[in-house]
Write an enzyme that holds these catalytic residues in place. Structure first.
Site, PDB file in Angstrom:
ATOM      1  N   ASP A 192      25.449  -3.094  -1.635  1.00 34.68           N
ATOM      2  CA  ASP A 192      24.384  -3.319  -0.655  1.00 34.68           C
ATOM      3  C   ASP A 192      24.154  -1.994   0.057  1.00 34.68           C
ATOM      4  O   ASP A 192      25.085  -1.396   0.587  1.00 34.68           O
ATOM      5  CB  ASP A 192      24.875  -4.396   0.331  1.00 34.68           C
ATOM      6  CG  ASP A 192      24.013  -4.508   1.573  1.00 34.68           C
ATOM      7  OD1 ASP A 192      23.505  -3.480   2.058  1.00 34.68           O
ATOM      8  OD2 ASP A 192      23.845  -5.626   2.077  1.00 34.68           O
TER       9      ASP A 192
ATOM     10  N   ASP B  21      17.571  -4.288  -1.235  1.00 36.37           N
ATOM     11  CA  ASP B  21      18.510  -3.203  -0.901  1.00 36.37           C
ATOM     12  C   ASP B  21      19.841  -3.401  -1.610  1.00 36.37           C
ATOM     13  O   ASP B  21      20.890  -3.013  -1.118  1.00 36.37           O
ATOM     14  CB  ASP B  21      18.699  -3.102   0.619  1.00 36.37           C
ATOM     15  CG  ASP B  21      19.202  -4.401   1.210  1.00 36.37           C
ATOM     16  OD1 ASP B  21      19.225  -5.426   0.499  1.00 36.37           O
ATOM     17  OD2 ASP B  21      19.591  -4.380   2.388  1.00 36.37           O
TER      18      ASP B  21
ATOM     19  N   LYS C 254      27.027 -14.415   7.654  1.00 32.63           N
ATOM     20  CA  LYS C 254      27.824 -13.520   8.511  1.00 32.63           C
ATOM     21  C   LYS C 254      28.724 -14.288   9.483  1.00 32.63           C
ATOM     22  O   LYS C 254      28.487 -14.323  10.689  1.00 32.63           O
ATOM     23  CB  LYS C 254      26.900 -12.567   9.274  1.00 32.63           C
ATOM     24  CG  LYS C 254      26.002 -11.781   8.329  1.00 32.63           C
ATOM     25  CD  LYS C 254      25.315 -10.612   8.954  1.00 32.63           C
ATOM     26  CE  LYS C 254      24.487  -9.854   7.955  1.00 32.63           C
ATOM     27  NZ  LYS C 254      23.184 -10.417   7.630  1.00 32.63           N
TER      28      LYS C 254
HETATM   29  N1  GDD Z   1       9.153  -8.715   3.557  1.00 34.06           N
HETATM   30  C1  GDD Z   1      10.222  -8.788   4.346  1.00 34.06           C
HETATM   31  N2  GDD Z   1      10.050  -9.194   5.641  1.00 34.06           N
HETATM   32  N3  GDD Z   1      11.429  -8.410   3.868  1.00 34.06           N
HETATM   33  C2  GDD Z   1      12.495  -8.477   4.703  1.00 34.06           C
HETATM   34  C3  GDD Z   1      12.376  -8.899   6.050  1.00 34.06           C
HETATM   35  C4  GDD Z   1      11.080  -9.284   6.538  1.00 34.06           C
HETATM   36  O1  GDD Z   1      10.880  -9.656   7.688  1.00 34.06           O
HETATM   37  N4  GDD Z   1      13.604  -8.827   6.631  1.00 34.06           N
HETATM   38  C5  GDD Z   1      14.454  -8.405   5.670  1.00 34.06           C
HETATM   39  N5  GDD Z   1      13.796  -8.186   4.514  1.00 34.06           N
HETATM   40  C6  GDD Z   1      14.391  -7.706   3.259  1.00 34.06           C
HETATM   41  C7  GDD Z   1      15.188  -6.408   3.446  1.00 34.06           C
HETATM   42  O2  GDD Z   1      14.360  -5.295   3.182  1.00 34.06           O
HETATM   43  C8  GDD Z   1      16.296  -6.563   2.410  1.00 34.06           C
HETATM   44  O3  GDD Z   1      15.891  -6.053   1.158  1.00 34.06           O
HETATM   45  C9  GDD Z   1      16.497  -8.067   2.269  1.00 34.06           C
HETATM   46  O4  GDD Z   1      15.326  -8.673   2.844  1.00 34.06           O
HETATM   47  C10 GDD Z   1      17.763  -8.588   2.996  1.00 34.06           C
HETATM   48  O5  GDD Z   1      17.666  -8.280   4.360  1.00 34.06           O
HETATM   49  P1  GDD Z   1      18.796  -7.459   5.129  1.00 34.06           P
HETATM   50  O6  GDD Z   1      18.331  -7.284   6.525  1.00 34.06           O
HETATM   51  O7  GDD Z   1      19.182  -6.243   4.358  1.00 34.06           O
HETATM   52  O8  GDD Z   1      19.984  -8.507   5.140  1.00 34.06           O
HETATM   53  P2  GDD Z   1      21.552  -8.226   5.156  1.00 34.06           P
HETATM   54  O9  GDD Z   1      21.918  -7.085   4.296  1.00 34.06           O
HETATM   55  O10 GDD Z   1      21.997  -8.204   6.566  1.00 34.06           O
HETATM   56  O11 GDD Z   1      22.127  -9.579   4.480  1.00 34.06           O
HETATM   57  C11 GDD Z   1      21.570 -10.078   3.271  1.00 34.06           C
HETATM   58  O12 GDD Z   1      22.123  -9.417   2.145  1.00 34.06           O
HETATM   59  C12 GDD Z   1      23.537  -9.656   1.892  1.00 34.06           C
HETATM   60  C13 GDD Z   1      23.900  -8.982   0.585  1.00 34.06           C
HETATM   61  O13 GDD Z   1      23.776  -7.635   0.698  1.00 34.06           O
HETATM   62  C14 GDD Z   1      21.830 -11.587   3.203  1.00 34.06           C
HETATM   63  O14 GDD Z   1      21.084 -12.104   2.132  1.00 34.06           O
HETATM   64  C15 GDD Z   1      23.311 -11.882   3.017  1.00 34.06           C
HETATM   65  O15 GDD Z   1      23.518 -13.277   2.868  1.00 34.06           O
HETATM   66  C16 GDD Z   1      23.824 -11.165   1.784  1.00 34.06           C
HETATM   67  O16 GDD Z   1      25.238 -11.379   1.625  1.00 34.06           O
HETATM   68 MG    MG Z   2      20.923  -5.614   3.323  1.00 36.03          MG
END
Ligand code: GDD
Ligand code: MG
Length: 374
Positions: free
Chosen positions: A227, A118, A169
């Protein structure tokens, strides 16, 4: 070089539009996000991509197929081992579990990229790979400077780019305003740090340990990066992409745009779009294919999915409108609204900010406060 894209999140903050389509299929400038990501990976020499899927896996697989932009695509579905060590296919593995699960597909002979699915970025993946080769480490993560790091993974880093501390976070005081940009280069040894068949967060269960052992490095990127978690992020991503990519703002074929329409740059207009006299479109608007815009309509900072019908004198600002929606005359959609597919909004109806409307609802009365209409 192989790449794993994490693409199994639920996209909760983009509901109701994410109930029927994975985030990777949301359009930016009239192209699904996955296409923008794959095209860039292809240009960086990636030949094989593993999509780590879970929620709505079939939709993604059917849409993307087995190859794109000269790359082979594989799909790895989350499989969680339960207490009897049999698979519970419906469960999610988090951001770390899918990496371990794809061990065979990714192989143990060379480093590989892992991307959060994403993230939209113009980062040069090869530059991150080169930085990684200079560090004697297991993982190098791309870092981006942001004003408010609290909703991201944050790092404390040495002058040599060794990450001393990784905090996902942070509740109180981030160690710096450099954040995890969700783009990684991993050595195959990373597999030794992730358990098999278990839910695992790469950010909470793996990175902090690697940092303690001195095996985690960072590489700052300054390119376009966003993001796409919330509706406002998607609209901002659309704006940044349109600004940065001249060709994204082109007008497509078979459009019928009246001579007296004002287009305020940058705008992406899909195939077969019609726009009536006196309408003002832009800045930062994407109209999906076959969208009909009546006369005297005002649209800015918004994304309209294909085949939606917008009647005369309607106003849309800062909103995302699904497919096959019908907006009546003088309807007014305000900032933060998310309108599900097939919704009908009657004439003169006005929605306050942040109203979410579930698919196929008919809205006959104005909605004065932010709420979710189920
Ligand atoms: N296959 C799979 N299974 N993918 C997953 C799962 C799961 O259970 N959970 C999350 N993902 C994928 C999401 O689709 C996304 O593309 C990515 O992993 C990151 O998950 P998010 O849930 O979007 O995390 P976030 O946005 O809160 O935080 C992450 O992204 C930030 C940057 O945008 C973390 O990596 C942070 O450290 C980072 O700063
Ligand atoms: Mg995300």
């Amino acid at each position: 070089m192989k790449t794993l894209i994490l693409a199994g999140g639920l996209g909760t903050r983009l509901r109701p539009l994410s109930c029927t389509r994975p985030k990777l299929l949301f359009p930016i400038a009239n192209r699904p996000i996955i296409d923008l990501i794959l095209e860039r990976l292809g240009a960086c020499g990636v030949k094989e991509v593993v999509l780590a899927v879970n929620f709505l896996a079939d939709v993604l697989e059917q849409t993307c197929g087995k190859s794109k932009y000269g790359m082979q695509l594989h799909y790895s579905r989350d499989k969680l081992l339960d207490s009897e060590r049999t698979y519970s296919p419906e469960k999610a593995l988090g951001t770390g579990g899918p990496v371990k699960q794809a061990e065979e597909l990714l192989g143990r002979d060379a480093p590989f990229f892992v991307l959060n699915g994403d993230i939209l970025t113009d980062a040069d993946y090869l530059e991150i790979l080169n930085a990684h080769k200079n560090n004697n480490s297991i993982a190098t993560i791309a870092l981006r400077r942001v004003a408010d790091p609290s909703r991201y993974g944050t790092v404390e880093i040495t002058k040599e780019n060794r990450i001393r501390k990784f905090v996902e976070k942070p509740i109180r005081g981030a160690p710096s305003n450099l954040i995890n940009a969700g783009v990684y280069v991993f050595e195959p040894d990373i597999f030794n740090f992730i358990p098999t068949g278990k839910r695992c967060s790469i950010e909470k269960d793996v990175f902090p340990n690697l940092a303690t052992e001195g095996l985690l490095f960072g590489h700052e990127i300054t390119d376009l990066w966003v993001d796409i978690g919330k509706p406002a992020d998607l609209i901002e991503a659309n704006r940044l992409w349109l600004e940065a990519h001249e060709e994204a703002a082109r007008h497509f074929v078979d459009t019928k745009v009246d001579r007296n329409v004002e287009i305020k740059s940058k705008v992406s207009i899909g195939n077969g779009v019609a726009i009536g006299c006196g309408s003002v479109i832009g800045p930062n608007v994407s109209l999906g294919k076959s969208v009909h815009v009546g006369e005297g309509v005002h649209i800015k900072d918004s994304i309209v999915f294909p085949s939606t019908y917008i009647s005369d004198l309607a106003t849309i600002e800062g909103a995302i409108i699904g497919e096959f929606v019908r907006l009546g005359k003088k309807a007014r959609i305000r900032r933060g609204c998310l309108i599900g597919d097939n919704v009908k909004i009657k004439s003169h109806v006005s929605l306050s900010q942040n109203v979410k409307v579930c698919p196929s609802k008919i809205i006959s009365k104005s909605v004065p406060s932010s709420e979710c209409i189920m």
